[in-house]
Write a protein that holds these residues in place. Structure first.
Motif, PDB file in Angstrom:
ATOM      1  N   UNK A  49      24.037  50.913  16.282  1.00  0.00           N
ATOM      2  CA  UNK A  49      25.146  49.752  16.878  1.00  0.00           C
ATOM      3  C   UNK A  49      26.474  50.382  17.120  1.00  0.00           C
ATOM      4  N   UNK A  50      26.773  51.292  16.110  1.00  0.00           N
ATOM      5  CA  UNK A  50      28.103  52.025  16.239  1.00  0.00           C
ATOM      6  C   UNK A  50      28.066  52.730  17.672  1.00  0.00           C
ATOM      7  N   UNK A  51      26.938  53.501  17.720  1.00  0.00           N
ATOM      8  CA  UNK A  51      26.745  54.453  18.959  1.00  0.00           C
ATOM      9  C   UNK A  51      26.737  53.552  20.057  1.00  0.00           C
ATOM     10  N   UNK A  52      26.111  52.535  20.050  1.00  0.00           N
ATOM     11  CA  UNK A  52      26.053  51.628  21.470  1.00  0.00           C
ATOM     12  C   UNK A  52      27.498  51.147  21.849  1.00  0.00           C
ATOM     13  N   UNK A  53      28.150  50.848  20.623  1.00  0.00           N
ATOM     14  CA  UNK A  53      29.595  50.323  20.956  1.00  0.00           C
ATOM     15  C   UNK A  53      30.475  51.631  21.665  1.00  0.00           C
ATOM     16  N   UNK A  54      30.099  52.564  20.974  1.00  0.00           N
ATOM     17  CA  UNK A  54      31.163  53.992  21.258  1.00  0.00           C
ATOM     18  C   UNK A  54      30.677  54.276  22.779  1.00  0.00           C
ATOM     19  N   UNK A  55      29.359  54.097  23.139  1.00  0.00           N
ATOM     20  CA  UNK A  55      28.954  54.351  24.780  1.00  0.00           C
ATOM     21  C   UNK A  55      29.617  53.071  25.660  1.00  0.00           C
ATOM     22  N   UNK A  56      29.478  51.934  25.015  1.00  0.00           N
ATOM     23  CA  UNK A  56      30.252  50.913  25.740  1.00  0.00           C
ATOM     24  C   UNK A  56      31.965  51.030  26.072  1.00  0.00           C
ATOM     25  N   UNK A  57      32.507  51.632  25.099  1.00  0.00           N
ATOM     26  CA  UNK A  57      33.916  51.871  25.200  1.00  0.00           C
ATOM     27  C   UNK A  57      34.134  52.876  26.310  1.00  0.00           C
ATOM     28  N   UNK A  58      33.118  54.115  26.118  1.00  0.00           N
ATOM     29  CA  UNK A  58      33.483  55.002  26.869  1.00  0.00           C
ATOM     30  C   UNK A  58      33.188  54.652  28.467  1.00  0.00           C
ATOM     31  N   UNK A  59      32.091  53.822  28.724  1.00  0.00           N
ATOM     32  CA  UNK A  59      31.629  53.256  29.942  1.00  0.00           C
ATOM     33  C   UNK A  59      32.960  52.517  30.402  1.00  0.00           C
ATOM     34  N   UNK A  60      33.357  51.851  29.820  1.00  0.00           N
ATOM     35  CA  UNK A  60      34.624  51.037  30.377  1.00  0.00           C
ATOM     36  C   UNK A  60      35.543  51.928  30.557  1.00  0.00           C
ATOM     37  N   UNK A  61      35.986  52.883  29.678  1.00  0.00           N
ATOM     38  CA  UNK A  61      37.026  53.744  29.767  1.00  0.00           C
ATOM     39  C   UNK A  61      37.023  54.492  31.327  1.00  0.00           C
ATOM     40  N   UNK A  62      35.663  54.984  31.484  1.00  0.00           N
ATOM     41  CA  UNK A  62      35.455  55.738  32.725  1.00  0.00           C
ATOM     42  C   UNK A  62      35.509  54.555  34.076  1.00  0.00           C
ATOM     43  N   UNK A  63      35.102  53.325  33.831  1.00  0.00           N
ATOM     44  CA  UNK A  63      35.367  52.508  34.927  1.00  0.00           C
ATOM     45  C   UNK A  63      36.842  52.230  35.315  1.00  0.00           C
ATOM     46  N   UNK A  64      37.639  52.238  34.002  1.00  0.00           N
ATOM     47  CA  UNK A  64      39.226  52.084  34.176  1.00  0.00           C
ATOM     48  C   UNK A  64      39.767  53.166  34.993  1.00  0.00           C
ATOM     49  N   UNK A  65      39.534  54.414  34.769  1.00  0.00           N
ATOM     50  CA  UNK A  65      39.877  55.606  35.293  1.00  0.00           C
ATOM     51  C   UNK A  65      39.431  55.599  36.589  1.00  0.00           C
ATOM     52  N   UNK A  66      38.319  55.361  37.010  1.00  0.00           N
ATOM     53  CA  UNK A  66      37.929  55.359  38.356  1.00  0.00           C
ATOM     54  C   UNK A  66      38.662  54.458  39.102  1.00  0.00           C
ATOM     55  N   UNK A  67      39.099  53.145  38.475  1.00  0.00           N
ATOM     56  CA  UNK A  67      39.729  52.222  39.355  1.00  0.00           C
ATOM     57  C   UNK A  67      41.349  52.599  39.559  1.00  0.00           C
ATOM     58  N   UNK A  68      41.710  53.335  38.371  1.00  0.00           N
ATOM     59  CA  UNK A  68      43.243  53.576  38.316  1.00  0.00           C
ATOM     60  C   UNK A  68      43.421  54.856  39.494  1.00  0.00           C
TER      61      UNK A  68
END
Ligand SMILES: [Zn+2]
Length: 440
Positions: A3-22
């Motif tokens: 569960x923790x690993x999945x959450x970490x991956x989700x956070x990284x994915x969201x961060x990557x999307x934010x970085x791309x949009x920025x």
């Protein structure tokens, strides 16, 4: 643990999307920000459709337009305001090609770091390539005649003069915005005219490159060339001559004969190669597009088309660009309305040898017909045109350049329904060039 690993991956994915949009936003901000800021819908830049702040000057720093707190002021004297009207633009924005609309973000002083903020709130300063003194000289010399004066620095490609008439005083604009008399049009850039004999530069170019014995030939004019039941005519019988004299005397019979020999398709190809049937680009806007209709082989229309009559239309800016290319040895400069002072590498439209021959013939035209004494202190190489336009007076044309690297100016003058090209348009070209070489 999973569960923790999945959450970490989700956070990284969201961060990557934010970085791309920025990143995307920053890219758009730096590439498009000036357009957003310069938009007439931006109330920080505009008030009631007018720029809030900013200054436009000519190439010498003379203030032509100043906006402060939404108040717009043009030059103090009416002649300057009228002479620069079509280059600067009017308050109501009816002159779409005016610098105030086209270069709004630069005038406002926009930059990606400070946005529209400038110290003191006075906006930015935009230095145009035009010369206010030369523009005043052009409008004065035109008198009350309609038409245009276009001058280009043929080394840098900077537009030095683009005066158009009729116009109006931007401090006292015409009341009816639907006024159909064409006052909003810059006729040097956005209009086309029958070229008359200035088109002989095109026919001559085609002849130089197609007929190897052209300069050795003997020509003859009886005053009329009979073709297909009609005739091409000259004002006088020009008698025996070489090609240089045919140009200097502007012999319609010789050029009509050359057109029949060369054929319409060949002349069309040269009109296109010399940039007369396309639009000319000027900082992203396009000039009016000229045209050349191919008349049937062996026809009277084809003969007249070689002398610039028939259906042919050209834009004054394109004619000035052609003169610039001849002056530079065959390369047409890239044109700009902004002060650069940089040499333009240019695009080759003519072989150097052909440009040199055209230049020599134009030099001969001035010496033999227009009179060197009418252009004191200058080395003017030119071709005049007296373009027949139906029942009214012909259009007067004068196109050429000053063959002096210290004063490298190419020009096209067109005076509507004003008679002889050499007698009427020639002195206007001289007045503008004298102002430029005199230092204004
Ligand atoms: Zn003749």
């Amino acid at each position: 643990m999973r569960k923790v690993r999945n959450r970490a991956l989700s956070v990284i994915a969201i961060a990557l999307v934010c970085a791309a949009l920025t990143g995307f936003f920053l890219f758009r901000y730096f590439t498009q920000g000036d357009k957003w800021a310069g938009s007439v819908y931006n109330s920080d830049a505009y008030a009631g459709g007018r720029l809030r702040a900013g200054t436009v000057t000519d190439r010498e720093g003379e203030v032509l337009y100043k906006a402060q707190d939404g108040e717009v002021r043009y030059a103090a004297d009416e002649l300057t305001r009228r002479a620069l009207l079509h280059v600067i633009g009017d308050r109501a924005g009816n002159i779409g090609a005016g610098a105030v609309l086209r270069f709004a973000s630069q005038i406002s002083g926009y930059d990606p770091i400070n946005g529209l903020w400038t110290p003191g709130g006075e906006g930015g300063t935009l230095a145009l390539s035009v010369d206010a003194g030369a523009s005043r000289a052009a409008l004065s010399a035109m008198g009350n005649r309609n038409g245009a004066v276009v001058v280009i620095n043929y080394v840098t490609g900077e537009l030095i003069c683009a005066v158009s008439a009729p116009g109006f005083d931007p401090e006292n604009p015409p009341e009816r915005p639907e006024d159909a008399s064409g006052v909003y049009l810059n006729r040097g850039i956005s209009a086309t005219y029958t070229p008359g004999s200035v088109f002989k530069l095109v026919t001559l170019t085609a002849a130089i490159e197609t007929l190897p014995d052209l300069f050795d030939r003997d020509f003859h004019c009886d005053g009329a060339l009979y073709v297909g039941g009609g005739s091409v005519t000259c004002p006088d019988a020009h008698g025996d001559m070489k090609i240089e004299d045919a140009m200097a005397l502007s012999c319609n019979c010789v050029f009509g004969d050359l057109a029949l020999e060369l054929g319409g398709e060949t002349i069309r190809q040269y009109a296109e190669r010399l940039g007369l049937t396309d639009s000319v680009e000027l900082d992203g806007i396009l000039s009016a597009q000229g045209s050349f209709e191919i008349a049937p082989e062996g026809s009277l229309d084809l003969a007249w088309s070689g002398a610039g009559q028939y259906e042919t239309l050209v834009c004054p800016l394109a004619m000035a660009r052609l003169a610039a290319a001849i002056a530079r040895g065959g390369t047409a400069p890239e044109l700009t309305e902004l002060k650069t002072g940089r040499e333009s590498p240019g695009t080759r439209i003519l072989p150097e040898e052909t440009a040199e021959r055209l230049s020599c013939v134009m030099d001969y035209c001035t010496a033999k017909t227009y009179g060197d004494q009418n252009f004191p202190g200058l080395d003017i190489r030119a071709k005049s045109g007296t373009a027949e336009v139906g029942d009214s007076q012909p259009h007067a044309w004068f196109v050429g350049f000053n063959a002096d690297p210290a004063a490298p100016y190419a020009f096209a003058v067109i005076l509507e329904n004003s008679g002889s090209g050499a007698a009427e348009a020639g002195p206007v070209a001289n007045a503008v060039l004298q102002e430029l070489v005199g230092g204004g």
